[in-house]
Design an enzyme around this catalytic site. Sequence first.
Site, PDB file in Angstrom:
ATOM      1  N   ASP A 174      16.686 -25.055  35.095  1.00 17.17           N
ATOM      2  CA  ASP A 174      18.061 -24.243  34.538  1.00 17.17           C
ATOM      3  C   ASP A 174      18.323 -22.733  34.917  1.00 17.17           C
ATOM      4  O   ASP A 174      17.481 -22.157  35.735  1.00 17.17           O
ATOM      5  CB  ASP A 174      17.568 -23.884  33.007  1.00 17.17           C
ATOM      6  N   ARG A 200      23.339 -28.963  39.093  1.00 16.71           N
ATOM      7  CA  ARG A 200      24.047 -29.037  37.720  1.00 16.71           C
ATOM      8  C   ARG A 200      25.240 -28.188  37.685  1.00 16.71           C
ATOM      9  O   ARG A 200      24.803 -26.905  37.837  1.00 16.71           O
ATOM     10  CB  ARG A 200      23.079 -29.002  36.462  1.00 16.71           C
TER      11      ARG A 200
HETATM   12  C1  LIG Z   1      23.313 -30.673  30.200  1.00 14.98           C
HETATM   13  C2  LIG Z   1      23.695 -29.239  29.896  1.00 14.98           C
HETATM   14  C3  LIG Z   1      22.755 -28.508  30.720  1.00 14.98           C
HETATM   15  C4  LIG Z   1      22.973 -27.019  30.693  1.00 14.98           C
HETATM   16  N1  LIG Z   1      22.386 -26.042  31.131  1.00 14.98           N
HETATM   17  C5  LIG Z   1      22.642 -24.739  31.321  1.00 14.98           C
HETATM   18  C6  LIG Z   1      22.111 -23.726  32.014  1.00 14.98           C
HETATM   19  O1  LIG Z   1      21.170 -24.223  32.919  1.00 14.98           O
HETATM   20  N2  LIG Z   1      22.558 -22.524  32.010  1.00 14.98           N
HETATM   21  C7  LIG Z   1      23.554 -22.260  31.182  1.00 14.98           C
HETATM   22  O2  LIG Z   1      24.034 -21.002  31.272  1.00 14.98           O
HETATM   23  N3  LIG Z   1      24.007 -23.065  30.358  1.00 14.98           N
HETATM   24  C8  LIG Z   1      23.802 -24.359  30.591  1.00 14.98           C
HETATM   25  N4  LIG Z   1      24.437 -25.341  29.616  1.00 14.98           N
HETATM   26  C9  LIG Z   1      25.461 -24.770  28.640  1.00 14.98           C
HETATM   27  C10 LIG Z   1      26.804 -24.739  29.384  1.00 14.98           C
HETATM   28  O3  LIG Z   1      26.679 -23.443  30.174  1.00 14.98           O
HETATM   29  C11 LIG Z   1      27.807 -24.458  28.065  1.00 14.98           C
HETATM   30  O4  LIG Z   1      27.522 -23.058  27.416  1.00 14.98           O
HETATM   31  C12 LIG Z   1      28.090 -25.301  27.249  1.00 14.98           C
HETATM   32  O5  LIG Z   1      28.059 -26.600  27.933  1.00 14.98           O
HETATM   33  C13 LIG Z   1      29.504 -25.231  26.496  1.00 14.98           C
HETATM   34  O6  LIG Z   1      30.497 -25.339  27.333  1.00 14.98           O
HETATM   35  P1  LIG Z   1      31.295 -26.686  27.586  1.00 14.98           P
HETATM   36  O7  LIG Z   1      31.304 -27.116  29.096  1.00 14.98           O
HETATM   37  O8  LIG Z   1      30.691 -27.844  26.818  1.00 14.98           O
HETATM   38  O9  LIG Z   1      32.792 -26.267  27.152  1.00 14.98           O
HETATM   39  P2  LIG Z   1      33.275 -25.665  25.957  1.00 14.98           P
HETATM   40  O10 LIG Z   1      34.809 -25.165  26.232  1.00 14.98           O
HETATM   41  O11 LIG Z   1      32.288 -24.503  25.406  1.00 14.98           O
HETATM   42  O12 LIG Z   1      33.060 -26.848  24.764  1.00 14.98           O
HETATM   43  C14 LIG Z   1      34.222 -27.846  25.003  1.00 14.98           C
HETATM   44  C15 LIG Z   1      34.229 -28.599  23.681  1.00 14.98           C
HETATM   45  O13 LIG Z   1      33.044 -29.296  23.448  1.00 14.98           O
HETATM   46  C16 LIG Z   1      32.454 -28.946  22.283  1.00 14.98           C
HETATM   47  N5  LIG Z   1      31.248 -28.338  22.040  1.00 14.98           N
HETATM   48  C17 LIG Z   1      30.662 -27.608  22.815  1.00 14.98           C
HETATM   49  N6  LIG Z   1      29.426 -27.028  22.605  1.00 14.98           N
HETATM   50  C18 LIG Z   1      29.348 -27.724  21.305  1.00 14.98           C
HETATM   51  C19 LIG Z   1      28.223 -27.595  20.620  1.00 14.98           C
HETATM   52  N7  LIG Z   1      27.082 -26.779  20.799  1.00 14.98           N
HETATM   53  N8  LIG Z   1      28.168 -28.438  19.572  1.00 14.98           N
HETATM   54  C20 LIG Z   1      29.183 -29.115  19.216  1.00 14.98           C
HETATM   55  N9  LIG Z   1      30.436 -29.377  19.801  1.00 14.98           N
HETATM   56  C21 LIG Z   1      30.580 -28.478  21.046  1.00 14.98           C
HETATM   57  C22 LIG Z   1      33.700 -28.538  21.349  1.00 14.98           C
HETATM   58  O14 LIG Z   1      34.249 -29.363  20.856  1.00 14.98           O
HETATM   59  C23 LIG Z   1      34.471 -27.654  22.449  1.00 14.98           C
HETATM   60  O15 LIG Z   1      35.783 -27.649  22.005  1.00 14.98           O
HETATM   61  C24 LIG Z   1      24.264 -26.673  29.848  1.00 14.98           C
HETATM   62  C25 LIG Z   1      25.174 -27.577  29.290  1.00 14.98           C
HETATM   63  C26 LIG Z   1      24.748 -28.883  29.348  1.00 14.98           C
HETATM   64  C27 LIG Z   1      25.689 -29.865  28.664  1.00 14.98           C
END
Ligand SMILES: Cc1cc2nc3c(=O)[nH]c(=O)nc-3n(C[C@H](O)[C@H](O)[C@H](O)COP(=O)(O)OP(=O)(O)OC[C@H]3O[C@@H](n4cnc5c(N)ncnc54)[C@H](O)[C@@H]3O)c2cc1C
Length: 299
Positions: free
Chosen positions: A123, A174
């Site tokens: 990560d 990723r």
């Molecule tokens: C598989 C995976 C691995 C990840 N690994 C890392 C990493 O190594 N380092 C790092 O900094 N970040 C990591 N992240 C987190 C990522 O950076 C984002 O903070 C997170 O995924 C929210 O961004 P989004 O792209 O979903 O978009 P956003 O614009 O935040 O969300 C889009 C929509 O998705 C929905 N949504 C988002 N989050 C949630 C939630 N928690 N609960 C319910 N609905 C939600 C909402 O409806 C929102 O409107 C990871 C995410 C995923 C999916």
Amino acid sequence: MLNKIILSSLNIVPKPIVKIFAKNYIAGETLDEAINTVKKLNAINCRTSIDLLGEYVESKEQALKEMDIRYNVLDGIIDSNLNSNQSIKLTSLGLGIDFEFCYENTLNIVKYAKERNIFVRMDMEDSPYHDKTIAIYKKFRDEGYDNVGVVIQSYMKRALEDLQELSKYNASIRLCKGIYVEPEKLAFKTYDSINDNYKLLLNYLFDNNMYVGIATHDDVLIDYAISEVEKRNLSKDAYEFQMLLGVRELKRDEIIRLGHNMRIYVSFGKDWYGYSMRRFKENPKIAGHVFKALFTGGK
Ligand SMILES: Cc1cc2nc3c(=O)[nH]c(=O)nc-3n(C[C@H](O)[C@H](O)[C@H](O)COP(=O)(O)OP(=O)(O)OC[C@H]3O[C@@H](n4cnc5c(N)ncnc54)[C@H](O)[C@@H]3O)c2cc1C
């Protein structure tokens, strides 16, 4: 405004209330619970990445304490014949204490995984650890370990430069937006600028034939990625979608129905509180439910 108040009040929410909502995001406290969750996900065509919860450790003893559980995760994947890899956070293995110590710990896991033909995703955490994480990744690759991958965060202004460097290794990436609070000097801050960079980075990855885990729940980015995949006529083994356990499950199923590979990030462990609080802070709607539960006792 209301969301801001709710978010800043979240820290005073009692743990039992947080736990009611955490259940959706966490497989449980034990590896057995994680394995059960993975079996269910595998049965509906989702690959997984198992993550033992835990971040920054203060001492070497603390870093070593949970090493056995990480080996057990790898054994569990083999013994239960799971379609899963393992995700790890390097600060939980001592990256904040001593680079070489962390490298050795991570190497032991990567070696154990390689012997079992399992992939390990490192990560990406906050910016003080970016150079070190990438350095550790490169060290593995230079030493012949190809069962490792890293994460690039599209909110980071340096992300394209990092990808250019990582393309020399044909790295498995990723791609996510990034979850930590970073200074404006280093990171894009608006929804549009983060998404624009995400699209740019995704195109770079596709242009350079680098494997990408498209880790987002954002409809705009998911639709964009699907349209690029179709336009480029990409094969299914060039990319996969990735989501967090318990988030946007209907969207998850829709993506699978369209025929794309999907991997779910499955966290488990005793350290569920910090992880859940981060998820809640990410999504004010859920934070609102938690806050409401304060007054209703979660009923
Ligand atoms: C598989 C995976 C691995 C990840 N690994 C890392 C990493 O190594 N380092 C790092 O900094 N970040 C990591 N992240 C987190 C990522 O950076 C984002 O903070 C997170 O995924 C929210 O961004 P989004 O792209 O979903 O978009 P956003 O614009 O935040 O969300 C889009 C929509 O998705 C929905 N949504 C988002 N989050 C949630 C939630 N928690 N609960 C319910 N609905 C939600 C909402 O409806 C929102 O409107 C990871 C995410 C995923 C999916």
